[in-house]
Design an enzyme around this catalytic site. Structure first.
Site, mmCIF file in Angstrom:
data_model
loop_
_atom_site.group_PDB
_atom_site.id
_atom_site.type_symbol
_atom_site.label_atom_id
_atom_site.label_comp_id
_atom_site.label_asym_id
_atom_site.label_seq_id
_atom_site.Cartn_x
_atom_site.Cartn_y
_atom_site.Cartn_z
ATOM 1 N N ASP A 152 20.178 -43.919 25.084
ATOM 2 C CA ASP A 152 21.304 -44.093 25.994
ATOM 3 C C ASP A 152 20.930 -43.853 27.454
ATOM 4 O O ASP A 152 21.597 -44.332 28.354
ATOM 5 C CB ASP A 152 22.500 -43.221 25.583
ATOM 6 C CG ASP A 152 22.191 -41.737 25.515
ATOM 7 O OD1 ASP A 152 21.018 -41.359 25.704
ATOM 8 O OD2 ASP A 152 23.130 -40.956 25.255
ATOM 9 N N ARG A 153 19.843 -43.127 27.711
ATOM 10 C CA ARG A 153 19.408 -42.873 29.089
ATOM 11 C C ARG A 153 18.288 -43.835 29.484
ATOM 12 O O ARG A 153 17.557 -44.332 28.629
ATOM 13 C CB ARG A 153 18.934 -41.431 29.251
ATOM 14 C CG ARG A 153 20.008 -40.411 28.928
ATOM 15 C CD ARG A 153 19.491 -39.003 29.128
ATOM 16 N NE ARG A 153 20.455 -38.021 28.677
ATOM 17 C CZ ARG A 153 20.760 -36.896 29.320
ATOM 18 N NH1 ARG A 153 20.145 -36.604 30.444
ATOM 19 N NH2 ARG A 153 21.662 -36.070 28.841
ATOM 20 N N LYS A 161 26.818 -44.439 27.311
ATOM 21 C CA LYS A 161 25.824 -44.942 28.257
ATOM 22 C C LYS A 161 24.804 -45.755 27.477
ATOM 23 O O LYS A 161 24.602 -45.536 26.291
ATOM 24 C CB LYS A 161 25.168 -43.812 29.031
ATOM 25 C CG LYS A 161 24.719 -42.591 28.251
ATOM 26 C CD LYS A 161 24.168 -41.550 29.204
ATOM 27 C CE LYS A 161 24.057 -40.154 28.669
ATOM 28 N NZ LYS A 161 25.232 -39.489 28.202
ATOM 29 N N ASP A 201 17.314 -41.292 21.938
ATOM 30 C CA ASP A 201 18.338 -42.073 21.248
ATOM 31 C C ASP A 201 18.765 -43.314 22.020
ATOM 32 O O ASP A 201 19.677 -44.024 21.590
ATOM 33 C CB ASP A 201 19.567 -41.201 20.939
ATOM 34 C CG ASP A 201 20.268 -40.706 22.191
ATOM 35 O OD1 ASP A 201 19.582 -40.409 23.181
ATOM 36 O OD2 ASP A 201 21.504 -40.590 22.178
ATOM 37 N N SER A 220 19.138 -36.232 21.708
ATOM 38 C CA SER A 220 18.993 -36.994 22.946
ATOM 39 C C SER A 220 17.588 -36.886 23.535
ATOM 40 O O SER A 220 16.605 -37.307 22.915
ATOM 41 C CB SER A 220 20.052 -36.553 23.954
ATOM 42 O OG SER A 220 20.034 -37.357 25.103
ATOM 43 N N HIS A 221 17.477 -36.290 24.713
ATOM 44 C CA HIS A 221 16.216 -36.226 25.448
ATOM 45 C C HIS A 221 15.452 -34.941 25.180
ATOM 46 O O HIS A 221 14.433 -34.689 25.826
ATOM 47 C CB HIS A 221 16.496 -36.345 26.947
ATOM 48 C CG HIS A 221 17.450 -35.305 27.451
ATOM 49 N ND1 HIS A 221 18.771 -35.271 27.066
ATOM 50 C CD2 HIS A 221 17.288 -34.262 28.306
ATOM 51 C CE1 HIS A 221 19.370 -34.257 27.653
ATOM 52 N NE2 HIS A 221 18.490 -33.617 28.403
ATOM 53 N N ASP A 278 15.257 -42.538 26.635
ATOM 54 C CA ASP A 278 15.152 -41.260 25.941
ATOM 55 C C ASP A 278 15.139 -41.477 24.429
ATOM 56 O O ASP A 278 15.066 -42.613 23.950
ATOM 57 C CB ASP A 278 16.283 -40.319 26.362
ATOM 58 C CG ASP A 278 17.658 -40.795 25.919
ATOM 59 O OD1 ASP A 278 17.805 -41.996 25.607
ATOM 60 O OD2 ASP A 278 18.587 -39.969 25.869
#
Length: 564
Positions: free
Chosen positions: A296-297, A393, A294, A121-122, A292
């Site tokens: 999603d954010r 998300k 991947d 992720s982030h 981010d």
């Protein structure tokens, strides 16, 4: 097809006790995956083994990654082990790349058994960074707790895994590749797909692309600045925002996915996306956005770098939801937020008489509500927003939602947010993180704090800071009963609710790493005084939060990191 059947091997291994996955999967330093023998293999075998053999045989699984360091190596292992474990078909993003929203989209499109997402992720990338593996269920969302618990139980006792080490896939060529395996009656199939096009087609059925194209390239076009932060969203941004919707190519920056994200942490907030914030200061751009690793954010900025908190972003989208054609057709079934997220969207739900759900942290709780037809829009304070088109998300969806609002209302981002505050009031909100706290000390602090808060004498107490007085209305350890399946999730965070609608929340997070993170969330509602500085307005509550918890004394920290 290969010339002859490929050999399937069973390899002896030993379990690792630290492979308990959270809702974000298993995340560790790259060195852990590289340095511990069969560490990745063990976890993947546990994922495959958690699927009943009858369901696994011949099933379809989607695989994608955010392109970070170790992605290609891990992708090869996933393919070899999927083949050996009876999976019939893999849907793989070309070059091994697929955003988390696109994985969810593909799982649902191909009616797959699930998806494997290679991402942290982030978190930072590169050889010294992090890597992660996440399993998504057949609905396209993060696996439910029952599934992750089953994976962990298998991890703890695992003695062997199966793999087809001679299987090699061309990750760079679109199309189908077939392989004969020994003792298998049907070929194992790998389909390399253009995940950008598949995901873009989903968005075309949600948004008015003609109106968005006019907004971005017409006579009265707005100017945008989008930072993909060298993550997987780069190709999606270029194809959809620039090539299809007409935003100038220079509108999108850092769109080439890099294994180390260009040396930056791919975290879309004011700290790590500082370059984007700086580029917005002179007023050249009407909307800024960042994603981010991947995808999603997301973070939303207005002209001159005006920051829209994720909590406000969710509330504004909720209040303007019918600017999105999809919801004009489907209607709105419900709104939801995670418990620590500000109560801004609650005001919209109350005004519109739409059901509002307050859930624990973790997208799987939203997915359960969506699958039951109870939820249309949801979000978390940690820069995540999404709709019921998928079960994750979705960063780019959120940006298109904002563009749809701008196209309809023809106001600036700043004016739209201020109008929202005038109508619904404002939730001043922030989060403080105390990172790398000794785990035992953090657990002891939270236990003591819970005893204090849940004592009957705590309710009704008054706290005075300068001219401000706050009286405790309720205090508890948040517990959630799922309205769909009645499962109960306990110990989700300590809450103090005051009579004026303000809240202080304490949560323990990050217990799988070198230390724990204690998070303090502060949420203060104001109906009239809505244009003040956030930190000034929250200072009294921050003082109370520290006084009650004694965080500075007990952690030895002079101060935390402010996130939002």
């Amino acid at each position: 097809m290969e010339d002859g059947p490929l050999q399937v091997l069973t390899v002896a291994t030993a379990p690792y006790p630290d492979q308990r996955p959270c809702s974000g999967g298993l995340r560790r330093r790259v060195g852990v995956f590289q340095g511990r023998r069969h560490y990745l293999h063990n976890f993947l075998q546990s994922v495959f083994s958690c699927i009943d053999l009858r369901d696994r045989q011949g099933c379809t699984v989607v695989v994608g990654g955010d392109g970070r360091f170790f992605n290609r190596t891990a992708m090869e292992v996933v393919v070899q082990m999927a083949a050996a474990n009876g999976v019939g078909r893999l849907i793989v993003g070309c070059h091994g790349l697929m955003s988390t929203p696109a994985v969810s989209c593909a799982v649902r499109k191909y009616k797959a058994m699930g998806g494997i997402v290679l991402t942290a992720s982030h978190r930072p990338g590169g050889p010294q960074g992090d890597f992660g593996v996440k399993f998504n269920s057949a609905n396209g969302g993060p696996a439910q707790e029952g599934v992750t618990n089953k994976i962990y139980q298998i991890c703890r006792t695992l003695e062997e895994f199966t793999i087809c080490p001679g299987l090699r896939v061309d990750l760079g060529t679109l199309g189908r590749q077939e392989f004969d395996l020994e003792n298998k009656f049907k070929p194992f199939t790998v389909e390399m797909v253009d995940s950008v096009e598949s995901y873009a087609n989903l968005l075309r059925n949600i948004f008015d692309f003609a109106a968005l194209k006019e907004l971005l390239s017409g006579e009265h076009r707005i100017r945008i600045r989008v930072d993909a932060m060298s993550g997987v969203m780069g190709p999606y941004v270029r194809r959809i925002l620039c090539e299809e919707l007409g935003a100038p190519a220079k509108s999108a920056v850092n769109c080439v996915p890099l294994e180390d994200f260009g040396g930056r942490r791919p975290d879309p907030n004011l700290t790590y996306a500082a370059d984007l914030v700086d580029s917005m200061q002179d007023g050249r751009y009407d909307l800024g956005a960042a994603f981010d690793g991947d995808g999603d954010r997301n973070m939303i900025l207005g002209r001159h770098g005006v920051f829209v908190t994720p909590s406000d972003s969710l509330a504004v989208i909720a209040a303007n939801i019918f600017c999105i054609p999809y919801f004009q057709h489907t209607g709105v079934r419900g709104f939801a937020r995670s418990m620590p997220t500000s109560a801004a969207v609650d005001k919209v739900a109350k005004a519109t008489k739409i059901d509002l759900y307050e859930t624990p942290v973790g997208w799987r709780f939203f997915g359960n509500l969506m699958d039951a037809g109870r939820l249309s829009l949801c979000g978390e304070e940690s820069f995540g927003t999404g709709g019921d088109h998928i079960r994750e998300k979705d960063g780019l969806w959120s940006v298109l939602a904002w563009l749809s609002i701008l196209a309809t209302r023809r106001q600036s981002v700043d004016d739209i947010v201020k109008d929202h505050w005038r109508k619904y009031g404002r939730n001043y909100y922030t989060r403080y993180d105390y990172k790398d706290v000794d785990l035992d000390a953090a657990c002891e602090l939270m236990e003591d704090l819970e005893m204090l808060l849940t004592d009957k004498s705590f309710v009704g107490q008054r706290f005075a800071v300068a001219d401000n007085i706050y009286q405790v209305e309720q205090a508890d350890n948040f517990e959630y009963t799922d309205p769909v399946d009645s499962t109960i999730t306990r110990n989700q965070g300590l809450r103090i609710m005051f009579t004026n609608g303000s809240r202080i929340i304490y949560r323990l997070s990050g217990t799988g790493g070198v230390g724990a993170t204690i998070r303090v969330y502060i949420d203060s509602y104001e109906k009239e005084d809505i244009f003040q500085d956030t930190q000034v307005m929250l200072a009294p509550l921050a003082t109370i939060a520290l006084k009650i918890s004694q965080l500075h004394v007990r952690t030895g920290r002079s101060g935390p990191s402010m996130i939002t």
